[in-house]
Design a protein around this motif. Structure first.
Motif, PDB file in Angstrom:
ATOM      1  N   LYS A 386       0.844  -1.202   0.000  1.00 28.28           N
ATOM      2  CA  LYS A 386       0.000   0.000   0.000  1.00 28.28           C
ATOM      3  C   LYS A 386       0.872   1.242   0.000  1.00 28.28           C
ATOM      4  CE  LYS A 386      -3.407  -2.567   2.726  1.00 28.28           C
ATOM      5  NZ  LYS A 386      -4.120  -2.654   4.024  1.00 28.28           N
ATOM      6  N   LYS A 387       0.225   2.398  -0.068  1.00 23.63           N
ATOM      7  CA  LYS A 387       0.984   3.644  -0.156  1.00 23.63           C
ATOM      8  C   LYS A 387       1.488   4.136   1.193  1.00 23.63           C
ATOM      9  CE  LYS A 387      -1.111   5.346  -4.415  1.00 23.63           C
ATOM     10  NZ  LYS A 387      -1.847   6.454  -5.093  1.00 23.63           N
ATOM     11  N   GLY A 388       0.852   3.724   2.261  1.00 23.94           N
ATOM     12  CA  GLY A 388       1.292   4.213   3.561  1.00 23.94           C
ATOM     13  C   GLY A 388       0.819   3.332   4.686  1.00 23.94           C
ATOM     14  N   GLY A 389       1.252   3.638   5.885  1.00 21.28           N
ATOM     15  CA  GLY A 389       0.813   2.910   7.062  1.00 21.28           C
ATOM     16  C   GLY A 389       1.688   1.720   7.379  1.00 21.28           C
ATOM     17  N   VAL A 390       1.282   0.930   8.371  1.00 19.51           N
ATOM     18  CA  VAL A 390       1.914  -0.293   8.863  1.00 19.51           C
ATOM     19  C   VAL A 390       3.233   0.025   9.560  1.00 19.51           C
ATOM     20  CG1 VAL A 390       2.519  -2.683   8.415  1.00 19.51           C
ATOM     21  CG2 VAL A 390       0.774  -1.577   7.033  1.00 19.51           C
ATOM     22  N   ILE A 391       4.393   0.005   8.872  1.00 21.16           N
ATOM     23  CA  ILE A 391       5.682   0.273   9.521  1.00 21.16           C
ATOM     24  C   ILE A 391       6.434   1.331   8.732  1.00 21.16           C
ATOM     25  CG2 ILE A 391       7.952  -0.706  10.057  1.00 21.16           C
ATOM     26  CD1 ILE A 391       6.605  -3.268  10.829  1.00 21.16           C
ATOM     27  N   GLU A 392       6.901   2.339   9.424  1.00 21.26           N
ATOM     28  CA  GLU A 392       7.595   3.453   8.778  1.00 21.26           C
ATOM     29  C   GLU A 392       8.925   3.724   9.473  1.00 21.26           C
ATOM     30  OE1 GLU A 392       6.865   5.156   6.170  1.00 21.26           O
ATOM     31  OE2 GLU A 392       4.757   4.717   5.757  1.00 21.26           O
ATOM     32  N   GLY A 393      10.040   3.457   8.772  1.00 18.49           N
ATOM     33  CA  GLY A 393      11.360   3.825   9.259  1.00 18.49           C
ATOM     34  C   GLY A 393      11.662   3.359  10.668  1.00 18.49           C
ATOM     35  N   LEU A 394      11.385   2.114  10.978  1.00 21.19           N
ATOM     36  CA  LEU A 394      11.526   1.608  12.353  1.00 21.19           C
ATOM     37  C   LEU A 394      12.961   1.158  12.623  1.00 21.19           C
ATOM     38  CD1 LEU A 394       9.067  -0.554  14.309  1.00 21.19           C
ATOM     39  CD2 LEU A 394      11.412  -1.395  14.057  1.00 21.19           C
ATOM     40  N   GLY A 411      -3.144  -3.573  15.408  1.00 22.67           N
ATOM     41  CA  GLY A 411      -2.823  -2.824  14.196  1.00 22.67           C
ATOM     42  C   GLY A 411      -1.618  -1.926  14.339  1.00 22.67           C
ATOM     43  N   ALA A 412      -0.923  -1.995  15.481  1.00 24.92           N
ATOM     44  CA  ALA A 412       0.238  -1.134  15.678  1.00 24.92           C
ATOM     45  C   ALA A 412       1.436  -1.585  14.858  1.00 24.92           C
ATOM     46  CB  ALA A 412       0.610  -1.083  17.164  1.00 24.92           C
ATOM     47  N   GLY A 413       1.446  -2.855  14.399  1.00 20.46           N
ATOM     48  CA  GLY A 413       2.541  -3.355  13.571  1.00 20.46           C
ATOM     49  C   GLY A 413       3.397  -4.409  14.249  1.00 20.46           C
ATOM     50  N   LYS A 414       2.962  -4.904  15.412  1.00 21.22           N
ATOM     51  CA  LYS A 414       3.776  -5.872  16.172  1.00 21.22           C
ATOM     52  C   LYS A 414       3.945  -7.186  15.393  1.00 21.22           C
ATOM     53  CE  LYS A 414       0.870  -5.931  19.621  1.00 21.22           C
ATOM     54  NZ  LYS A 414      -0.164  -5.094  18.979  1.00 21.22           N
ATOM     55  N   SER A 415       2.840  -7.772  14.959  1.00 21.21           N
ATOM     56  CA  SER A 415       2.919  -9.046  14.228  1.00 21.21           C
ATOM     57  C   SER A 415       3.602  -8.866  12.871  1.00 21.21           C
ATOM     58  CB  SER A 415       1.518  -9.643  14.038  1.00 21.21           C
ATOM     59  OG  SER A 415       0.956 -10.013  15.283  1.00 21.21           O
TER      60      SER A 415
END
Length: 629
Positions: A386-394, A411-415
Motif C-alpha cells: 500500500k501507499k502508507g501505514g503499517v511500519i515506517e522507518g523503524l 494494528g500497531a505493527g507488532k505481528s
C-alpha cells in the motif's frame, strides 16, 4: 512341509514393473518458477519423459500405417478372388496371405502391446505424478501472501487438474493427433491410388470436417476455461465451509453456506449447459457430414466402376474407409474437444501456478550459520504494497540473549514486525540483520530454522501428536520429545487421548488443524514443538492466550526456563505476561513510541501506562477511542 509360494503372479507382472519403473515419478530437479506460456509450460513438465513420448508417437505411427495397409490389402483380396479359381488361388497368392497373417497375428498384437505398455504403465501414472511432485514442491516455497489470497482447496484442485491436463494435452497431441494425421493421409493415398476422382469425396469431407472443428473447438475451449475456473471456485467454497465448520455451526449459518455454495454451483452449471449445447450441434453436424460422405463415396465408386475405371476391390476399400471414418470422426471430435478442454485447464492452471514468489532466496544465498541472536531492524519500512501505514522507518536493536516485549494496540505493527523477521514478507526499505548478516541474503529455510515461534492462532497438522511435536526437530529421540511435552504441561492429557480408530497417546490423530483438541491443548502441543526445536531466537505471539490461568502459570514457568540463553521477542495484549521482560517496546501506528522496563514506562506516564491502567482482569481494552489519550 509347507507348500512353496506361488511365484506365477510375480513372474507375470515383471513386464509391467519394468515399464512402470522407466520414469521416476519424483525427480530431484531444482525448484524453479514454471514458464507462463502454454508451450513452454508443457515443455517444462515433459523434461525427462521425452524418449517415452517419442516411442509412443512412433508406435502410434506404425499402428496407423499398418491399419491402412490392412484395408488396402482387403481390397486387393476382393480383386484377386474374382480373378482366380479355388484351385489356383492358394498356389499363386498363398505367400501374400502368409505375410499378411504374420502382420495380423504377430506384428499388430506386438505393436499394440508395446503401445499399451508405454502409455498405461510408463506414462499415464508416472507422468502426471512427476508434474504434481514438481508443482507441489514449487508451491510449498511460495510466499505467505500467495496462500492468504487463495482458498487452500482451490490451490489443491488447480494442482490436480493441471497435472492431468498437461498429461492429456501432450499425449493426445502425440498419440491421437499423430494417429489421425497418418491414418487420414494413408486413406487419401489409398483412394487416390485407385482413381483420383475416388479421393474427391474424402477431400471434400476433410475440408468440411476441419471447418466444423475450427468453428466448434475454440468455443469449446473458451467454455472449458470458464468451466475449469468455475469448478475450482465451487470446490474452494465447499472446502472453505468444511474447513470452518465450527464457525458455520456456531453462527447457525448452514443456509447461508448453502446459498454461498449454490452461487458457485449455478455458475459452474451454466458453463456445463453451454458446453452441452455445443455438443449437440457438433454431434448433429458430424453425423450429417458422415452420411454425405457415405453417399458420395458409394455413388462415385459405382459410377467409376460402371466406366470400368476402378475395380470392385477399390470400391470395397473406399466404403470400408468411410465406415471406419464414421466411427473415428465422432471419436476425433471429442478427442479434439477434450484436447482443447485440457489446454484451457492448463492455461487456467498457469495463471495460478506459474506465479513468481514474492519472497525468494537470492541467487547464491547461503545458510545463515550459527546464530547468537543479535537482531537489528535498521530503518525498516513496510506497507503490504500500500501507499502508507503499517511500519515506517523503524529502528530496533535486540541484543543477544535479551528478552523484549512488544506492546501496542491492535494494528500497531507488532505481528508485521515478526513476519518481516521470519521473511514471510520482504521489507520494502531498510534492512533486518541477525548477527550483522542481512536476512535477505541467506536462505529462508536456514533463517527460520534459527527461530522458534508460538502463535496465538495455533494450527496443527492433521497427523499424530508425535508427528506434530517431532515437527520441531525430526531427528529428536522419543525421550526428548516426551520431555518437551512434559515441560509444556502436555504429557498427561496426551496420554489420555484416543482417536476414532483407537490410536492412543502420542499416536492419536489430532484432526485437521488440530480440531480434536481444545484451544489450550493445541497451544501446549505447539509449545512442546518449539521447546523441542530449541532455536536460539524465540518469538512468542500471544503464546499463552488460549490457556486458563492455572495452566498459564505452569507454562510461563517453563517458557521462562526455555528463554534462558535465547533472544526473545514476545507479543502480548495481556501485559502482565511480559511485564518482567528485560525491555518493553511500545509501538503505535508502525512506529516505536516508548522503550524501557515495566517500571520505567509506568513512571513515564505515556501510552504504556494508559494501556496498563485500562486493563480489566489482565486483558487489554482494544477500543481505539477508549485507548486514545
Amino acid at each position: 512341509m509347507d507348500a512353496p509360494a506361488n511365484p506365477t503372479p510375480s513372474r507375470r507382472s515383471w513386464l509391467f514393473r519394468w515399464f512402470e519403473r522407466r520414469i521416476d515419478p519424483y525427480p530431484p530437479a531444482p525448484v524453479v518458477q514454471p514458464p507462463r506460456s502454454l508451450y513452454a509450460f508443457c515443455r517444462h513438465y515433459t523434461r525427462g519423459t521425452e524418449r517415452w513420448l517419442l516411442l509412443m508417437a512412433l508406435l502410434t505411427t506404425a499402428i496407423a500405417v499398418t491399419e491402412v495397409a490392412l484395408y488396402a490389402f482387403t481390397g486387393s483380396i476382393v480383386d484377386r478372388l474374382s480373378s482366380h479359381t479355388p484351385a489356383t488361388f492358394l498356389a499363386e497368392e498363398g505367400w501374400k496371405f502368409a505375410g499378411m497373417a504374420l502382420v495380423v497375428l504377430v506384428v499388430m498384437p506386438t505393436l499394440n502391446l508395446l503401445s499399451s505398455l508405454v502409455i498405461h504403465q510408463t506414462l499415464l501414472g508416472n507422468f502426471p505424478m512427476r508434474i504434481r511432485w514438481r508443482v507441489h514442491r514449487y508451491l510449498l516455497r511460495q510466499s505467505m501472501g500467495y496462500f492468504q489470497d487463495e482458498f487452500a482447496g482451490r490451490i489443491a484442485t488447480k494442482l490436480m487438474q493441471t497435472s492431468l491436463a498437461v498429461r492429456e494435452t501432450v499425449i493426445k497431441l502425440l498419440d491421437v493427433g499423430n494417429y489421425v494425421v497418418v491414418y487420414f493421409g494413408g486413406a487419401l493415398l489409398v483412394a487416390a491410388a485407385a482413381d483420383w476422382r475416388l479421393m474427391l469425396p474424402f477431400a471434400g469431407w476433410l475440408i468440411a470436417y476441419a471447418a466444423l472443428l475450427r468453428y466448434a473447438i475454440p468455443r469449446l475451449n473458451r467454455v472449458a476455461q470458464e468451466q475449469a475456473d468455475a469448478r475450482s471456485t465451487m470446490t474452494g467454497r465447499i472446502v472453505d465451509s468444511y474447513t470452518n465448520i465450527a464457525t458455520v455451526k456456531l453462527f447457525s449459518h448452514s443456509r447461508r453456506e448453502e446459498s454461498y455454495a449454490r452461487e458457485s454451483m449455478d455458475s459452474f452449471l451454466g458453463t456445463v449447459h453451454r458446453q452441452m449445447r455445443l455438443a449437440t450441434f457438433v454431434n448433429v453436424s458430424n453425423d450429417t457430414l458422415n452420411m454425405l460422405l457415405l453417399f458420395a463415396v458409394a455413388a462415385t465408386g459405382i459410377g467409376l466402376w460402371m466406366q470400368d475405371a476402378v475395380s470392385v476391390g477399390a470400391i470395397a476399400v473406399a466404403i470400408a474407409f468411410v465406415l471406419r471414418l464414421m466411427g473415428m470422426s465422432q471419436w476425433i471430435m471429442w478427442e479434439m474437444s477434450a484436447l482443447f478442454e485440457n489446454i484451457g485447464t492448463v492455461q487456467d492452471g498457469i495463471n495460478s501456478i506459474a506465479l513468481p514468489a514474492t519472497v525468494d532466496d537470492r541467487s547464491g544465498a547461503k545458510a545463515i550459520g550459527p546464530v547468537r541472536g543479535d537482531i537489528h531492524f535498521d530503518h525498516v519500512t513496510f506497507h503490504y504494497g500500500k501507499k502508507g501505514g503499517v511500519i515506517e522507518g523503524l529502528d530496533l536493536h535486540v541484543r543477544p540473549g535479551e528478552k523484549v516485549g512488544l506492546v501496542g494496540r491492535s494494528g500497531a505493527g507488532k505481528s508485521t514486525l515478526v513476519n518481516l523477521l521470519l521473511r514471510f514478507y520482504d521489507r520494502e526499505g531498510g534492512a533486518i540483520r541477525i548477527d550483522g548478516t542481512d536476512i535477505a541474503t541467506v536462505t529462508q529455510d536456514s533463517l527460520r530454522a534459527s527461530i522458534g515461534m508460538v502463535t496465538q492462532d495455533t494450527s496443527l497438522l492433521h497427523r499424530s501428536v508425535r508427528e506434530n511435536i517431532m515437527y520441531g526437530r525430526p531427528d529428536a529421540t522419543e525421550e526428548e520429545m516426551v520431555e518437551a511435552a512434559r515441560q509444556a504441561n502436555a504429557h498427561d492429557f496426551i496420554m489420555e487421548l484416543v482417536d476414532a480408530k483407537g490410536r492412543r497417546g502420542y499416536d492419536a490423530q489430532v484432526g485437521e488443524r488440530g480440531v480434536k483438541l481444545s484451544g489450550g491443548q493445541r497451544q501446549r502441543v505447539a509449545i512442546a514443538r518449539v521447546l523441542l526445536k530449541n532455536a536460539p531466537i524465540l518469538v512468542l505471539d500471544e503464546a499463552t492466550s488460549a490457556l486458563d490461568s492455572e495452566v498459564e502459570a505452569v507454562i510461563q514457568e517453563n517458557l521462562y526456563r526455555l528463554m534462558q540463553g535465547k533472544t526473545v521477542i514476545a507479543i502480548a495484549h495481556r501485559l502482565s505476561t511480559i511485564a518482567a521482560m528485560d525491555r518493553l517496546v511500545v509501538m503505535d501506528q508502525g512506529r516505536i513510541v516508548e522503550q524501557g522496563t515495566h517500571e520505567q514506562l509506568l513512571a513515564a506516564g505515556g501510552l504504556y501506562a494508559q494501556l496498563w491502567q485500562r486493563q480489566s482482569g489482565g486483558f487489554l481494552e482494544l477500543e481505539a477511542e477508549a485507548a486514545a489519550p
